[in-house]
Design a protein around this motif. Structure first.
Motif, PDB file in Angstrom:
ATOM      1  N   HIS A  78      -1.526  -5.352   6.127  1.00  0.00           N
ATOM      2  CA  HIS A  78      -1.672  -5.558   7.569  1.00  0.00           C
ATOM      3  C   HIS A  78      -2.857  -4.754   8.094  1.00  0.00           C
ATOM      4  CE1 HIS A  78      -0.058  -1.748   9.431  1.00  0.00           C
ATOM      5  NE2 HIS A  78       0.235  -1.555   8.164  1.00  0.00           N
TER       6      HIS A  78
ATOM      7  N   ALA B 113       7.586  -1.135   6.084  1.00  0.00           N
ATOM      8  CA  ALA B 113       8.391  -0.479   7.131  1.00  0.00           C
ATOM      9  C   ALA B 113       7.629   0.709   7.693  1.00  0.00           C
ATOM     10  CB  ALA B 113       9.709   0.046   6.540  1.00  0.00           C
TER      11      ALA B 113
ATOM     12  N   HIS C  44      13.540   8.613  -3.195  1.00  0.00           N
ATOM     13  CA  HIS C  44      12.792   8.636  -4.454  1.00  0.00           C
ATOM     14  C   HIS C  44      11.358   9.012  -4.139  1.00  0.00           C
ATOM     15  CE1 HIS C  44      13.323   4.556  -2.881  1.00  0.00           C
ATOM     16  NE2 HIS C  44      12.071   4.332  -3.229  1.00  0.00           N
TER      17      HIS C  44
ATOM     18  N   SER D 140       8.531   4.132   7.585  1.00  0.00           N
ATOM     19  CA  SER D 140       9.549   4.707   6.702  1.00  0.00           C
ATOM     20  C   SER D 140       9.778   6.192   6.936  1.00  0.00           C
ATOM     21  CB  SER D 140       9.154   4.474   5.238  1.00  0.00           C
ATOM     22  OG  SER D 140       8.163   5.397   4.846  1.00  0.00           O
TER      23      SER D 140
ATOM     24  N   LYS E 110      17.173   0.213   9.813  1.00  0.00           N
ATOM     25  CA  LYS E 110      17.485  -0.200   8.437  1.00  0.00           C
ATOM     26  C   LYS E 110      18.850  -0.889   8.375  1.00  0.00           C
ATOM     27  CE  LYS E 110      14.076   0.730   5.684  1.00  0.00           C
ATOM     28  NZ  LYS E 110      13.386  -0.313   4.928  1.00  0.00           N
TER      29      LYS E 110
ATOM     30  N   LYS F 224      -6.394   1.272   2.749  1.00  0.00           N
ATOM     31  CA  LYS F 224      -5.685   1.422   1.466  1.00  0.00           C
ATOM     32  C   LYS F 224      -5.811   0.171   0.585  1.00  0.00           C
ATOM     33  CE  LYS F 224      -2.178   4.315   3.636  1.00  0.00           C
ATOM     34  NZ  LYS F 224      -0.848   4.171   4.221  1.00  0.00           N
TER      35      LYS F 224
ATOM     36  N   LEU G  38       9.312  -4.477   1.301  1.00  0.00           N
ATOM     37  CA  LEU G  38       9.255  -3.009   1.291  1.00  0.00           C
ATOM     38  C   LEU G  38       8.546  -2.462   2.530  1.00  0.00           C
ATOM     39  CD1 LEU G  38       8.135  -2.391  -2.428  1.00  0.00           C
ATOM     40  CD2 LEU G  38      10.396  -2.930  -1.558  1.00  0.00           C
TER      41      LEU G  38
ATOM     42  N   ASP H 259       1.444  -9.413   8.914  1.00  0.00           N
ATOM     43  CA  ASP H 259       2.001  -8.247   9.597  1.00  0.00           C
ATOM     44  C   ASP H 259       3.463  -8.542   9.894  1.00  0.00           C
ATOM     45  OD1 ASP H 259       2.686  -6.349  11.765  1.00  0.00           O
ATOM     46  OD2 ASP H 259       0.551  -5.881  11.690  1.00  0.00           O
ATOM     47  N   LEU H 260       4.323  -7.544   9.635  1.00  0.00           N
ATOM     48  CA  LEU H 260       5.759  -7.752   9.855  1.00  0.00           C
ATOM     49  C   LEU H 260       6.106  -7.946  11.329  1.00  0.00           C
ATOM     50  CD1 LEU H 260       7.136  -5.246   7.207  1.00  0.00           C
ATOM     51  CD2 LEU H 260       7.494  -7.723   7.211  1.00  0.00           C
TER      52      LEU H 260
ATOM     53  N   ASN I  72      -7.854  -2.599   6.406  1.00  0.00           N
ATOM     54  CA  ASN I  72      -6.906  -1.553   5.995  1.00  0.00           C
ATOM     55  C   ASN I  72      -7.544  -0.700   4.887  1.00  0.00           C
ATOM     56  OD1 ASN I  72      -4.764  -0.166   4.615  1.00  0.00           O
ATOM     57  ND2 ASN I  72      -3.300  -1.573   5.577  1.00  0.00           N
TER      58      ASN I  72
ATOM     59  N   TYR J 245      15.254   5.153  12.705  1.00  0.00           N
ATOM     60  CA  TYR J 245      14.938   4.522  11.418  1.00  0.00           C
ATOM     61  C   TYR J 245      16.213   4.016  10.743  1.00  0.00           C
ATOM     62  CZ  TYR J 245      13.894   4.324   6.390  1.00  0.00           C
ATOM     63  OH  TYR J 245      13.787   3.929   5.076  1.00  0.00           O
TER      64      TYR J 245
ATOM     65  N   LEU K   7      18.704   2.318  -1.546  1.00  0.00           N
ATOM     66  CA  LEU K   7      18.063   3.316  -2.383  1.00  0.00           C
ATOM     67  C   LEU K   7      18.119   4.691  -1.735  1.00  0.00           C
ATOM     68  CD1 LEU K   7      17.302   0.858  -3.970  1.00  0.00           C
ATOM     69  CD2 LEU K   7      14.944   1.675  -4.099  1.00  0.00           C
TER      70      LEU K   7
ATOM     71  N   THR L 170       0.825  -1.222   0.000  1.00  0.00           N
ATOM     72  CA  THR L 170       0.000   0.000   0.000  1.00  0.00           C
ATOM     73  C   THR L 170       0.854   1.265   0.000  1.00  0.00           C
ATOM     74  OG1 THR L 170      -0.101  -0.119   2.409  1.00  0.00           O
ATOM     75  CG2 THR L 170      -1.955  -1.082   1.206  1.00  0.00           C
ATOM     76  N   GLY L 171       2.187   1.115   0.041  1.00  0.00           N
ATOM     77  CA  GLY L 171       3.067   2.284   0.059  1.00  0.00           C
ATOM     78  C   GLY L 171       3.405   2.746  -1.355  1.00  0.00           C
ATOM     79  N   GLN L 172       4.149   3.831  -1.427  1.00  0.00           N
ATOM     80  CA  GLN L 172       4.534   4.396  -2.743  1.00  0.00           C
ATOM     81  C   GLN L 172       5.203   3.341  -3.620  1.00  0.00           C
ATOM     82  OE1 GLN L 172       7.032   8.234  -3.821  1.00  0.00           O
ATOM     83  NE2 GLN L 172       8.462   6.633  -3.238  1.00  0.00           N
ATOM     84  N   ASP L 173       6.264   2.702  -3.123  1.00  0.00           N
ATOM     85  CA  ASP L 173       7.041   1.789  -3.962  1.00  0.00           C
ATOM     86  C   ASP L 173       6.263   0.520  -4.272  1.00  0.00           C
ATOM     87  OD1 ASP L 173       8.939   3.709  -3.524  1.00  0.00           O
ATOM     88  OD2 ASP L 173      10.459   2.370  -2.690  1.00  0.00           O
TER      89      ASP L 173
HETATM   90  P1  NAP Z   1       5.814   3.945   2.461  1.00  0.00           P
HETATM   91  O1  NAP Z   1       5.053   4.627   1.368  1.00  0.00           O
HETATM   92  O2  NAP Z   1       5.875   4.582   3.798  1.00  0.00           O
HETATM   93  O3  NAP Z   1       5.219   2.465   2.622  1.00  0.00           O
HETATM   94  C1  NAP Z   1       5.487   1.672   3.756  1.00  0.00           C
HETATM   95  C2  NAP Z   1       4.641   0.413   3.671  1.00  0.00           C
HETATM   96  O4  NAP Z   1       4.920  -0.407   4.818  1.00  0.00           O
HETATM   97  C3  NAP Z   1       3.128   0.666   3.671  1.00  0.00           C
HETATM   98  O5  NAP Z   1       2.533  -0.161   2.699  1.00  0.00           O
HETATM   99  C4  NAP Z   1       2.704   0.222   5.063  1.00  0.00           C
HETATM  100  O6  NAP Z   1       1.379  -0.241   5.134  1.00  0.00           O
HETATM  101  C5  NAP Z   1       3.678  -0.940   5.280  1.00  0.00           C
HETATM  102  N1  NAP Z   1       3.746  -1.342   6.689  1.00  0.00           N
HETATM  103  C6  NAP Z   1       3.878  -0.542   7.783  1.00  0.00           C
HETATM  104  N2  NAP Z   1       3.817  -1.280   8.916  1.00  0.00           N
HETATM  105  C7  NAP Z   1       3.663  -2.583   8.542  1.00  0.00           C
HETATM  106  C8  NAP Z   1       3.517  -3.801   9.255  1.00  0.00           C
HETATM  107  N3  NAP Z   1       3.527  -3.850  10.589  1.00  0.00           N
HETATM  108  N4  NAP Z   1       3.361  -4.939   8.543  1.00  0.00           N
HETATM  109  C9  NAP Z   1       3.315  -4.923   7.181  1.00  0.00           C
HETATM  110  N5  NAP Z   1       3.443  -3.776   6.451  1.00  0.00           N
HETATM  111  C10 NAP Z   1       3.612  -2.623   7.119  1.00  0.00           C
HETATM  112  O7  NAP Z   1       7.326   3.683   1.982  1.00  0.00           O
HETATM  113  P2  NAP Z   1       7.949   3.713   0.506  1.00  0.00           P
HETATM  114  O8  NAP Z   1       8.414   5.099   0.212  1.00  0.00           O
HETATM  115  O9  NAP Z   1       7.060   2.999  -0.438  1.00  0.00           O
HETATM  116  O10 NAP Z   1       9.284   2.865   0.746  1.00  0.00           O
HETATM  117  C11 NAP Z   1       9.295   1.441   0.598  1.00  0.00           C
HETATM  118  C12 NAP Z   1      10.440   0.864   1.391  1.00  0.00           C
HETATM  119  O11 NAP Z   1      11.660   1.405   0.913  1.00  0.00           O
HETATM  120  C13 NAP Z   1      10.415   1.169   2.881  1.00  0.00           C
HETATM  121  O12 NAP Z   1      10.973   0.060   3.555  1.00  0.00           O
HETATM  122  C14 NAP Z   1      11.332   2.374   3.018  1.00  0.00           C
HETATM  123  O13 NAP Z   1      11.856   2.435   4.317  1.00  0.00           O
HETATM  124  C15 NAP Z   1      12.369   2.042   1.974  1.00  0.00           C
HETATM  125  N6  NAP Z   1      13.046   3.190   1.364  1.00  0.00           N
HETATM  126  C16 NAP Z   1      12.331   4.201   0.836  1.00  0.00           C
HETATM  127  C17 NAP Z   1      12.982   5.254   0.223  1.00  0.00           C
HETATM  128  C18 NAP Z   1      12.218   6.396  -0.396  1.00  0.00           C
HETATM  129  O14 NAP Z   1      12.860   7.434  -0.646  1.00  0.00           O
HETATM  130  N7  NAP Z   1      10.940   6.251  -0.675  1.00  0.00           N
HETATM  131  C19 NAP Z   1      14.394   5.247   0.142  1.00  0.00           C
HETATM  132  C20 NAP Z   1      15.095   4.170   0.693  1.00  0.00           C
HETATM  133  C21 NAP Z   1      14.406   3.131   1.281  1.00  0.00           C
HETATM  134  P3  NAP Z   1       0.150   0.729   5.558  1.00  0.00           P
HETATM  135  O15 NAP Z   1       0.344   2.005   4.779  1.00  0.00           O
HETATM  136  O16 NAP Z   1      -1.028  -0.048   5.123  1.00  0.00           O
HETATM  137  O17 NAP Z   1       0.298   0.941   7.014  1.00  0.00           O
END
Ligand code: NAP
Ligand code: GDD
Length: 328
Positions: free
Chosen positions: A33, A80, A181, A82, A155, A39, A78, A56-57, A37, A151, A178, A10-13
């Protein structure tokens, strides 16, 4: 047909990756999770080839059940907490999900395993935030880590445990380090989206100003749609490994404001931006700039969306969204 399981669907990536993999012919499963939910419906609606599974993680049995049910060829971890700022306020939860969550997902992969001829391949979403107080410029796969937030520390654990499972159990586990982004799907809590959505509201007369923290920090910003391709490429390699994924350009928050406000037709952003120390951090990452030579040479990967194009896409998308909601 290859099968992929994505946590953080459900997150950006997760949203970009599920579309990318579906276009490659994968059957895509996303771990969701929480009870009901909100989303889930959004991501299901976006991608007809996506099937959701519960898990759930924080809960190893649910992850084992998900991996058993899906029988994936590839797992992309993915999920977290974040948001760096939240990690200062909820450090234990961050360690639990962003750190220990990786260990649990790796355990689920190790226990279920896949077939002997077709073991499960694993991607870990590592982060440039691990470099923190940077030891060298630009940062490569060999740059030592010095995280500056709960955080970043979580990581770093996730990254190291993925390396350890690769070395100890021979799991095909790769980590993408990464750099930032962003995209039209970026969460509103992150600085880029906060700026473009607030700017769209200022432009339409719905808001007077934006409150921000530190404007001097510098980030290496790319577009998320480019970065999910690098994740997939890592898992197509014969050997697992760690790769920096970045543009090789760095810009300050001030420069992001310069470009965004210019695109919106303003001479200066200064009359519209206020400093609010609630958005300052107890410890800051001042400068990130990545050297993605390894990803370019071994994966054939390079970013396509420029900094200016990224800002433009985000601003124009937010302007259209704000216009639509104002018209309702
Ligand atoms: P994001 O939009 O914040 O998405 C995080 C995802 O993790 C959401 O789908 C969220 O679900 C899920 N999540 C949270 N708690 C959870 C749990 N207990 N069990 C299962 N899922 C859970 O992050 P993103 O930008 O897409 O990034 C993806 C990954 O890449 C993350 O690990 C982030 O730390 C890492 N990262 C991101 C960047 C960046 O610039 N975007 C750069 C380096 C690394 P809900 O929304 O449904 O709670
Ligand atoms: N969020 C936010 N809000 N950040 C602000 C603000 C504000 O009002 N004002 C200034 N900033 C500064 C932060 O202090 C930081 O230096 C920079 O803007 C970027 O902050 P974020 O957009 O929140 O991203 P981040 O760099 O901390 O973390 C993102 O990138 C990491 C990779 O380096 C996240 O996506 C992480 O999950 C990711 O690992």
């Amino acid at each position: 047909m290859k099968r992929a399981l994505i946590t953080g669907i459900t997150g950006q990536d997760g949203r970009y990756l599920s579309e990318f993999l579906a276009a490659k012919g994968y059957q895509v499963y996303g771990l969701v999770h929480g009870q009901a939910n909100p989303k889930a419906a959004l991501v299901e609606g976006e991608n007809p080839r996506l099937e959701l599974v519960e898990g759930d993680l924080r809960d190893l049995p649910s992850l084992i059940a998900a991996v058993e049910q899906v029988q994936p060829d590839e797992v992309y971890n993915l999920g977290a907490i974040s948001f760096v700022q939240l990690s200062f306020r909820q450090p234990e939860l961050t360690a639990e999900i962003t750190g220990l969550g990786v260990l649990r997902m790796l355990e689920a992969v190790r226990i279920v395993g896949g077939t002997q001829n077709n073991p499960i391949r694993f991607y870990q979403a590592s982060s440039s935030e691990m470099f923190g107080k940077v030891r060298e410029v630009p940062q490569t796969e060999a740059t030592p880590f010095h995280p500056r937030s709960p955080y970043g520390v979580a990581k770093m654990f996730g990254h190291n445990i993925a390396v350890n499972y690769r070395e100890a159990y021979g799991i095909h586990a790769s980590s993408g380090i990464l750099f930032n982004h962003e995209s039209e799907r970026r969460g509103h809590e992150f600085v880029t989206r906060k700026i473009t959505s607030s700017l769209a509201r200022i432009k339409l007369g719905l808001q007077d100003s934006i409150s921000l923290g530190n404007l001097e920090a510098r980030r290496d910003w790319g577009h998320a749609a480019d970065y999910v391709e690098a994740m997939w490429l890592m898992l197509q390699q014969e050997e697992p490994g760690d790769y920096v994924v970045s543009t090789g350009e760095t810009h300050s928050i001030r420069e992001f404001l310069d470009v965004a406000f210019r695109l919106a037709g303003y001479d200066s952003w200064e009359p519209y931006v206020r400093h609010d120390n609630r958005f300052d951090r107890p410890a800051e990452v001042d400068l990130l700039i990545g050297d993605a030579s390894k990803a370019r040479d071994r994966l054939g990967w390079s970013p396509k969306v420029s900094f200016e194009e990224l800002v433009k896409r985000m601003y124009e998308n937010d302007l259209a969204l704000e216009r639509r909601s104002a018209a309702q």
